[in-house]
Structures are given as C-alpha cells and as structure tokens.
Design a protein around this motif. Structure first.
Motif, PDB file in Angstrom:
ATOM      1  N   CYS A  57       0.804  -1.232   0.000  1.00  0.00           N
ATOM      2  CA  CYS A  57       0.000   0.000   0.000  1.00  0.00           C
ATOM      3  C   CYS A  57       0.831   1.273   0.000  1.00  0.00           C
ATOM      4  O   CYS A  57       0.281   2.367  -0.167  1.00  0.00           O
ATOM      5  CB  CYS A  57      -0.922   0.026   1.218  1.00  0.00           C
ATOM      6  N   GLY A  58       2.129   1.134   0.240  1.00  0.00           N
ATOM      7  CA  GLY A  58       2.968   2.325   0.302  1.00  0.00           C
ATOM      8  C   GLY A  58       2.522   3.243   1.423  1.00  0.00           C
ATOM      9  O   GLY A  58       2.289   2.807   2.541  1.00  0.00           O
ATOM     10  N   LYS A  59       2.354   4.511   1.105  1.00  0.00           N
ATOM     11  CA  LYS A  59       1.947   5.500   2.115  1.00  0.00           C
ATOM     12  C   LYS A  59       0.480   5.887   1.981  1.00  0.00           C
ATOM     13  O   LYS A  59       0.065   6.930   2.482  1.00  0.00           O
ATOM     14  CB  LYS A  59       2.834   6.737   1.992  1.00  0.00           C
ATOM     15  N   ALA A  60      -0.305   5.035   1.315  1.00  0.00           N
ATOM     16  CA  ALA A  60      -1.737   5.324   1.150  1.00  0.00           C
ATOM     17  C   ALA A  60      -2.414   5.427   2.511  1.00  0.00           C
ATOM     18  O   ALA A  60      -2.011   4.771   3.465  1.00  0.00           O
ATOM     19  CB  ALA A  60      -2.391   4.238   0.307  1.00  0.00           C
ATOM     20  N   LYS A  61      -3.424   6.278   2.587  1.00  0.00           N
ATOM     21  CA  LYS A  61      -4.119   6.510   3.848  1.00  0.00           C
ATOM     22  C   LYS A  61      -5.628   6.379   3.662  1.00  0.00           C
ATOM     23  O   LYS A  61      -6.166   6.742   2.627  1.00  0.00           O
ATOM     24  CB  LYS A  61      -3.802   7.901   4.374  1.00  0.00           C
ATOM     25  N   ILE A  62      -6.263   5.886   4.706  1.00  0.00           N
ATOM     26  CA  ILE A  62      -7.720   5.859   4.779  1.00  0.00           C
ATOM     27  C   ILE A  62      -8.131   7.119   5.537  1.00  0.00           C
ATOM     28  O   ILE A  62      -7.623   7.384   6.624  1.00  0.00           O
ATOM     29  CB  ILE A  62      -8.204   4.588   5.518  1.00  0.00           C
ATOM     30  N   GLU A  63      -9.046   7.901   4.948  1.00  0.00           N
ATOM     31  CA  GLU A  63      -9.403   9.186   5.547  1.00  0.00           C
ATOM     32  C   GLU A  63     -10.868   9.302   5.913  1.00  0.00           C
ATOM     33  O   GLU A  63     -11.326  10.369   6.313  1.00  0.00           O
ATOM     34  CB  GLU A  63      -8.988  10.309   4.604  1.00  0.00           C
ATOM     35  N   LYS A  64     -11.621   8.202   5.762  1.00  0.00           N
ATOM     36  CA  LYS A  64     -13.036   8.168   6.129  1.00  0.00           C
ATOM     37  C   LYS A  64     -13.258   6.924   6.977  1.00  0.00           C
ATOM     38  O   LYS A  64     -12.428   6.016   6.986  1.00  0.00           O
ATOM     39  CB  LYS A  64     -13.905   8.097   4.874  1.00  0.00           C
ATOM     40  N   PRO A  65     -14.396   6.840   7.669  1.00  0.00           N
ATOM     41  CA  PRO A  65     -14.708   5.589   8.371  1.00  0.00           C
ATOM     42  C   PRO A  65     -14.631   4.411   7.396  1.00  0.00           C
ATOM     43  O   PRO A  65     -14.856   4.573   6.189  1.00  0.00           O
ATOM     44  CB  PRO A  65     -16.134   5.820   8.874  1.00  0.00           C
ATOM     45  N   PHE A  66     -14.320   3.236   7.918  1.00  0.00           N
ATOM     46  CA  PHE A  66     -14.004   2.105   7.047  1.00  0.00           C
ATOM     47  C   PHE A  66     -14.473   0.777   7.632  1.00  0.00           C
ATOM     48  O   PHE A  66     -14.776   0.672   8.820  1.00  0.00           O
ATOM     49  CB  PHE A  66     -12.493   2.048   6.805  1.00  0.00           C
ATOM     50  N   THR A  67     -14.526  -0.212   6.762  1.00  0.00           N
ATOM     51  CA  THR A  67     -14.733  -1.604   7.158  1.00  0.00           C
ATOM     52  C   THR A  67     -13.537  -2.404   6.657  1.00  0.00           C
ATOM     53  O   THR A  67     -12.826  -1.978   5.739  1.00  0.00           O
ATOM     54  CB  THR A  67     -16.026  -2.201   6.576  1.00  0.00           C
ATOM     55  N   VAL A  68     -13.334  -3.572   7.251  1.00  0.00           N
ATOM     56  CA  VAL A  68     -12.205  -4.418   6.878  1.00  0.00           C
ATOM     57  C   VAL A  68     -12.713  -5.829   6.604  1.00  0.00           C
ATOM     58  O   VAL A  68     -13.521  -6.367   7.369  1.00  0.00           O
ATOM     59  CB  VAL A  68     -11.137  -4.458   7.999  1.00  0.00           C
TER      60      VAL A  68
END
Length: 133
Positions: A57-68
C-alpha cells in the motif's frame, strides 16, 4: 479501497489464541523488566504485518470511516476459526495504526469487519481489504 497480503506458511502460521495464551504464560526478565513471550510474539507479528502493508500500500491513507474484510487461507483445517481470527484482527489493526494507514481503530473510524476462511495448502496467506464507507 486498500488491499494487502500477509503471506504465511505451514511453518510460519499466524499465531492463534491458543499460541498467544501459551506465550502469555511464559514470563522472564529482560534488562530488569518483566516480559511475557506473548508481548514478543505480538511485536514480531505486528512488525511483519507493517512490512506487508508498506510493501503493498505504500503511504496510502484511509481518511473516512471504514470496514475491513479478512480473507484467510490456511494450509489445513486443523485450527479453530475463532482462534485464528482474534489475534489476526488485533495485530492487523494495530499495524494499520503504526503505519498511519488508518487514523484510529476506535468505533468512530472502524465500523466493522467480515472474514472468510479457505484452504490453500500451497499458498497460505491473509488478504486484507479496507473499504471507506
């Protein structure tokens, strides 16, 4: 959406709850501090998962609520699903915070998870998919 793979093997399986409980019962002193083998096991796997996240993923970021979603491929059917999943989820969420891929794993951000279990004798692994909602 972000996705990364945690490669495992028949000899290097993700620890189960039974492994973690056994390790937590092994306590020793290191540099004058009391340490459990369980904390070492967690640190080892959390660091390994961090390398997998950075690689895929490198330096990618999640910036909203999320599910996994966890897609788990075990080499055999010998281990209980719940025993495998509990430490996997904990170590993965902590690694996602360590790499700053997610801002937090509290309920404000982490809205849920799902998991599927499969057998792949030749390529055991975990595929983790994170979706913003």
């Amino acid at each position: 959406m972000l996705q990364f793979v945690i490669p495992t093997s028949a000899k290097n399986k993700m620890p189960s709850m039974n492994d973690l409980i056994r390790a937590e019962r092994t306590i020793f002193k290191r540099n004058g501090k009391i340490v459990s083998q369980g904390s070492i096991l967690k640190k080892k796997w959390q660091q390994y998962i961090c390398t997998c996240i950075i690689k895929d993923c490198g330096k990618a970021k999640i910036e909203k609520p999320f599910t996994v979603h966890f897609e788990i491929f075990e080499p055999d059917m010998k281990r209980d699903i719940g025993n495998v999943f509990a430490p996997l989820e904990k170590y993965t969420m902590d690694a996602l915070q360590d790499t700053q891929t997610i801002p937090n794993d509290n309920q404000k951000w982490y809205k849920g998870f799902s998991a599927t279990f499969n057998i792949d004798r030749n390529n055991p692994r975990v595929i983790v998919t994170i979706k913003e909602i």
